[in-house]
Design a protein around this motif. Sequence first.
Motif, short mmCIF file in Angstrom:
data_model
loop_
_atom_site.label_atom_id
_atom_site.label_comp_id
_atom_site.label_asym_id
_atom_site.label_seq_id
_atom_site.Cartn_x
_atom_site.Cartn_y
_atom_site.Cartn_z
N GLY B 128 9.56 10.29 5.57
CA GLY B 128 8.76 9.55 6.55
C GLY B 128 8.45 8.16 6.05
N ALA B 129 7.71 7.42 6.85
CA ALA B 129 7.43 6.03 6.50
C ALA B 129 5.93 5.80 6.51
CB ALA B 129 8.11 5.09 7.49
N ILE B 130 5.54 4.78 5.80
CA ILE B 130 4.12 4.44 5.75
C ILE B 130 3.97 3.03 6.31
CG2 ILE B 130 4.19 3.46 3.43
CD1 ILE B 130 1.52 4.82 2.90
N ASP B 131 2.88 2.81 7.05
CA ASP B 131 2.69 1.51 7.67
C ASP B 131 2.09 0.56 6.65
OD1 ASP B 131 2.69 -0.45 9.45
OD2 ASP B 131 1.08 0.34 10.72
N LEU B 132 2.83 -0.54 6.39
CA LEU B 132 2.34 -1.49 5.40
C LEU B 132 1.56 -2.62 6.06
CD1 LEU B 132 5.35 -1.88 2.95
CD2 LEU B 132 3.26 -0.57 2.65
N GLY B 133 1.14 -2.43 7.32
CA GLY B 133 0.42 -3.50 7.99
C GLY B 133 1.33 -4.26 8.92
N LEU B 134 2.44 -4.80 8.35
CA LEU B 134 3.36 -5.58 9.18
C LEU B 134 4.49 -4.72 9.72
CD1 LEU B 134 3.57 -8.75 6.94
CD2 LEU B 134 2.63 -8.65 9.26
N PHE B 135 4.92 -3.77 8.88
CA PHE B 135 6.07 -2.95 9.27
C PHE B 135 6.00 -1.63 8.53
CE2 PHE B 135 7.04 -5.66 5.74
CZ PHE B 135 7.64 -4.82 4.82
N PRO B 136 6.60 -0.58 9.10
CA PRO B 136 6.64 0.69 8.38
C PRO B 136 7.73 0.66 7.32
CG PRO B 136 7.68 0.93 10.51
CD PRO B 136 7.25 -0.50 10.41
N TYR B 137 7.50 1.34 6.20
CA TYR B 137 8.50 1.34 5.12
C TYR B 137 8.62 2.75 4.58
CZ TYR B 137 11.25 -0.53 1.31
OH TYR B 137 12.28 -0.81 0.45
N PRO B 138 9.84 3.21 4.28
CA PRO B 138 10.01 4.59 3.81
C PRO B 138 9.18 4.86 2.55
CG PRO B 138 12.14 3.59 4.26
CD PRO B 138 11.11 2.51 4.44
N ILE B 139 8.47 5.98 2.55
CA ILE B 139 7.63 6.32 1.41
C ILE B 139 8.47 6.52 0.15
CG2 ILE B 139 6.00 8.05 0.51
CD1 ILE B 139 5.22 8.67 3.32
N TYR B 140 9.65 7.16 0.36
CA TYR B 140 10.47 7.47 -0.81
C TYR B 140 10.85 6.22 -1.58
CZ TYR B 140 13.96 9.64 -3.73
OH TYR B 140 14.66 10.08 -4.82
N ARG B 141 11.23 5.18 -0.82
CA ARG B 141 11.63 3.94 -1.49
C ARG B 141 10.44 3.30 -2.21
NH1 ARG B 141 16.60 1.37 0.03
NH2 ARG B 141 17.78 2.72 1.43
N LEU B 142 9.28 3.37 -1.57
CA LEU B 142 8.09 2.84 -2.23
C LEU B 142 7.82 3.58 -3.54
CD1 LEU B 142 5.29 2.12 0.40
CD2 LEU B 142 6.51 0.51 -1.08
N CYS B 143 8.03 4.91 -3.50
CA CYS B 143 7.83 5.70 -4.71
C CYS B 143 8.79 5.27 -5.80
CB CYS B 143 8.03 7.18 -4.42
SG CYS B 143 6.65 7.88 -3.55
N ILE B 144 10.03 4.97 -5.41
CA ILE B 144 10.99 4.52 -6.43
C ILE B 144 10.51 3.23 -7.07
CG2 ILE B 144 13.32 3.62 -6.79
CD1 ILE B 144 14.35 5.55 -4.83
#
Lengths: 319, 303
Positions: B128-144
Amino acid sequence: MRKILFPILGLALLLAWPFVAEKIGSPALITLFTRMMILGLAASALNIALGFGGLVSLGHAAFYGIGAYAIGISTTHAISGEPFLGLVSGSNLLIVNVLVAVVVSGMAAAIIGALALRTSGIQFIMITLAFAQMVFFLFLALKAYGGDDGLTFRRRNALFDLNMRDDATFFYVTLGFLLVWLGICARVLHSRFGLLLGGIRQNERRMQAIGVNTFRLKWFAFIISGMGAGLAGALMANLGRFVSPDLMHWTTSGELLIMCVLGGSGTILGPVLGAFALIGLEATLNTWTEHWQAILGPLLVLMVLAFRGGLARIGGRKP
Amino acid sequence: MTLVLEQLLNGVQLGVMLFLLAAGLTLVFGIMGVINLAHGSLYMVGAYAAALAAKMTGSFLLAIPAGLAAAALTGMAVEYLVIRHLYARDHLDQVLATFGLILFFNQMIILLFGRQPIFVQIPPFLSGAIDLGLFPYPIYRLCIIAAGLLSAAALYFLIQRTRLGMLVRAGATHREMVQALGVDIRLLYTIVFGLGALLAGFAGLMAGPLLSVQVGMGEQILIMTFVVVVIGGLGSVAGAFWGALLVGLVDTSLRAFLPQIMRGFMAGSEADALASGISAMGVYLLMALVLLIKPKGLFPGHA
């Protein structure tokens, strides 16, 4: 005595090979040996940089591939009749195409060498590899010339009135090119240039101190080496009537290095011997198992760890 | 604008992955003077071991230690059996022996797992994705990204602030001196090599769900890693970090934006082909540029 005897025996064997192969009923062996000779030529070309100049290049597949593509592109244009870039028409003559291949790969080696030779040691290895990858991706993206499918052409380039379709004829043509190349190698390496190059390999700073422009000499060696690899690529393109980016896959560069070391880098005939040994080994292992690389890999490691100097130096021949 | 930011994040994500590989490569070179082509194989081993563990246990959390352990143990075994004998040899011997190792590892993986790529699912709690305020971004990539940055920080701490790190730094510059002071330098080397392998395996197991796990995945990223190491300066971990981020950002942005820019000049299909070619070559051009200006890289190490 030995120094002359073995090469003459080898040459005699090669001259007789197509007849032998026909006699024992496996004409496929002619093509296998043609491949060995072509890769032997490429390894011998790499050896000018590696064995004589001390430049460990892991990017010679690029020049090999560029030489092959020069043939493929020129021949395709000759068949279609369209001029290359709207300027030069293609050719179907082997001599013309080989010259083009050698010049173009020499130019590529001049550019890559000028940049890569700014470094040395491990960085030189990595940079030549990276540039070769760059060329690889360039041809992969070149949709006009087949992209990753490559280029196929129906007939080998023409040489005088010879029947180039015949594998035995092409075998002898390749042998001719190999002999001419080895002759050039021997001449170059015993010249003043070759001796200076040997001096640079042994002690570059000392050569600089006596006033030799070492960068320029290494650069020349790299260019000559690239030209030879291009010549080999040109022959390989003709052998299979096919070129593709696979030719310049980086493992080809690795295999060329192995051939040099296996046969003995720094000797004139060593790399050719190494090519025969490696391809012969690959072909043999391949008949045993599909996973021959699982055997070849550890063999290579053992070879490096256990014995040094190469096949050409077995029996106490001087380097 | 949001697209640009998103691509920049993707670039950072590629960058930290490259850093995990480059750190091991540059440490091994800086300290032992060995060029290890088989470093990509350790990345592959980590990815396969994690994929296998995830499949058998169904748990991504168990796959992480499996991948790490497999890569580190393989690395230490390789060091003990092969690399150890190459320290005194020239670079050519090192290239050949490690090239042989690549052939071996690739074929063994084919024997064990076949040629078909394996696809690994992103674990449910990270999908899934998390909302970073401006745009949603995949959680997995953020974790990486987070894991990569944490590893970099941990590595910095390890090298600069611990006794082991002190020995590593001393071993790189004054090998004989460290030995004379009674440190078992061979053990130290095995540990450093294992650490490099561990980082490579970590990158491999994280890459699993993003890319397909397949034979040859190691070499592809290895050559990019070489570019990183050369740009950053051989032997310098800080150089590997900044070099990796630079290469990650340049590569990702070229791939993302070049096709659109090229389409402004020429027909669609031609532009796409040309743009894909240029963006594949981009990082190599960057390397050539850096070398023209600084032949020893941006952060020359001491090696």
